[in-house]
Design an enzyme around this catalytic site. Structure first.
Site, PDB file in Angstrom:
ATOM      1  CB  CYS A   7      -0.926   0.014   1.211  1.00 16.36           C
ATOM      2  SG  CYS A   7      -2.360  -1.073   1.065  1.00 16.36           S
ATOM      3  CG  ASP A  30      10.505  -9.215  -6.409  1.00 16.62           C
ATOM      4  OD1 ASP A  30       9.433  -9.753  -6.077  1.00 16.62           O
ATOM      5  OD2 ASP A  30      11.531  -9.234  -5.686  1.00 16.62           O
ATOM      6  CG  HIS A  99       2.455  -9.954  -4.157  1.00 14.69           C
ATOM      7  ND1 HIS A  99       2.064 -10.039  -2.827  1.00 14.69           N
ATOM      8  CD2 HIS A  99       3.508 -10.783  -4.288  1.00 14.69           C
ATOM      9  CE1 HIS A  99       2.860 -10.885  -2.190  1.00 14.69           C
ATOM     10  NE2 HIS A  99       3.739 -11.360  -3.054  1.00 14.69           N
TER      11      HIS A  99
HETATM   12  P1  DGP Z   1       5.886 -13.212  -1.728  1.00 14.24           P
HETATM   13  O1  DGP Z   1       6.924 -14.133  -1.164  1.00 14.24           O
HETATM   14  O2  DGP Z   1       5.057 -13.891  -2.795  1.00 14.24           O
HETATM   15  O3  DGP Z   1       5.069 -12.537  -0.658  1.00 14.24           O
HETATM   16  O4  DGP Z   1       6.702 -12.103  -2.504  1.00 14.24           O
HETATM   17  C1  DGP Z   1       6.979 -10.833  -2.026  1.00 14.24           C
HETATM   18  C2  DGP Z   1       7.921 -10.195  -3.006  1.00 14.24           C
HETATM   19  O5  DGP Z   1       8.008  -8.826  -2.697  1.00 14.24           O
HETATM   20  C3  DGP Z   1       9.358 -10.747  -2.944  1.00 14.24           C
HETATM   21  O6  DGP Z   1       9.660 -11.357  -4.196  1.00 14.24           O
HETATM   22  C4  DGP Z   1      10.222  -9.532  -2.710  1.00 14.24           C
HETATM   23  C5  DGP Z   1       9.309  -8.363  -2.982  1.00 14.24           C
HETATM   24  N1  DGP Z   1       9.522  -7.208  -2.152  1.00 14.24           N
HETATM   25  C6  DGP Z   1       9.552  -7.171  -0.797  1.00 14.24           C
HETATM   26  N2  DGP Z   1       9.755  -5.929  -0.364  1.00 14.24           N
HETATM   27  C7  DGP Z   1       9.866  -5.149  -1.473  1.00 14.24           C
HETATM   28  C8  DGP Z   1      10.077  -3.759  -1.667  1.00 14.24           C
HETATM   29  O7  DGP Z   1      10.212  -2.960  -0.749  1.00 14.24           O
HETATM   30  N3  DGP Z   1      10.131  -3.329  -2.964  1.00 14.24           N
HETATM   31  C9  DGP Z   1       9.996  -4.186  -4.013  1.00 14.24           C
HETATM   32  N4  DGP Z   1      10.078  -3.661  -5.235  1.00 14.24           N
HETATM   33  N5  DGP Z   1       9.772  -5.499  -3.863  1.00 14.24           N
HETATM   34  C10 DGP Z   1       9.721  -5.973  -2.598  1.00 14.24           C
END
Ligand code: DGP
Length: 113
Positions: A7, A30, A99
């Site tokens: 969010c 990511d 996501h």
């Molecule tokens: P999941 O394990 O499916 O909940 O994936 C969460 C994803 O979110 C993981 O691949 C890393 C990504 N992620 C976590 N924090 C951040 C962030 O601050 N910025 C970005 N761009 N991605 C993030």
């Protein structure tokens, strides 16, 4: 939700590398890419996981699946790509904002664990 990481990304309070945005959908790269192309596509309004999709919010999810092929085309994923959502503890969902991972740009493993 004020304490939700995604969010805050959607609101621009935490920086991200934006790939796509419209009224209901936001997509960004990511932070820990698992493939040459690794993009997260999220509904702007907070939905905790796939387990929380209802008739009331499913139009936002349908919109995401209209957007995904557009992103894939723009990213040059002509040879295919994978779309994943992790839902809950057994799936290791780490961010509790629904996501969809778009993964591509290489041959992905066929073992989904
Ligand atoms: P999941 O394990 O499916 O909940 O994936 C969460 C994803 O979110 C993981 O691949 C890393 C990504 N992620 C976590 N924090 C951040 C962030 O601050 N910025 C970005 N761009 N991605 C993030």
């Amino acid at each position: 939700m004020s304490d939700c990481l995604f969010c805050k990304i959607v609101a621009g309070q935490i920086p991200s590398t934006k790939v796509y945005e419209d009224e209901t959908v936001y997509a960004f790269r990511d932070i820990n890419p698992m493939a040459p192309v690794h993009i997260l596509v999220v509904p702007k309004r907070h939905i905790s996981s796939a387990d929380e999709v209802t008739a009331e919010n499913s139009a936002d999810i349908a919109r995401i699946f209209e957007v995904i092929p557009r992103i894939a085309k723009e990213e040059g994923l002509t040879n295919g790509y994978r779309v994943i959502t992790n839902c809950g503890a057994d799936a290791c969902q780490s961010v509790k904002h629904l996501h969809f991972h778009i993964l591509g740009g290489k041959q992905l493993p066929d073992n989904m664990g």
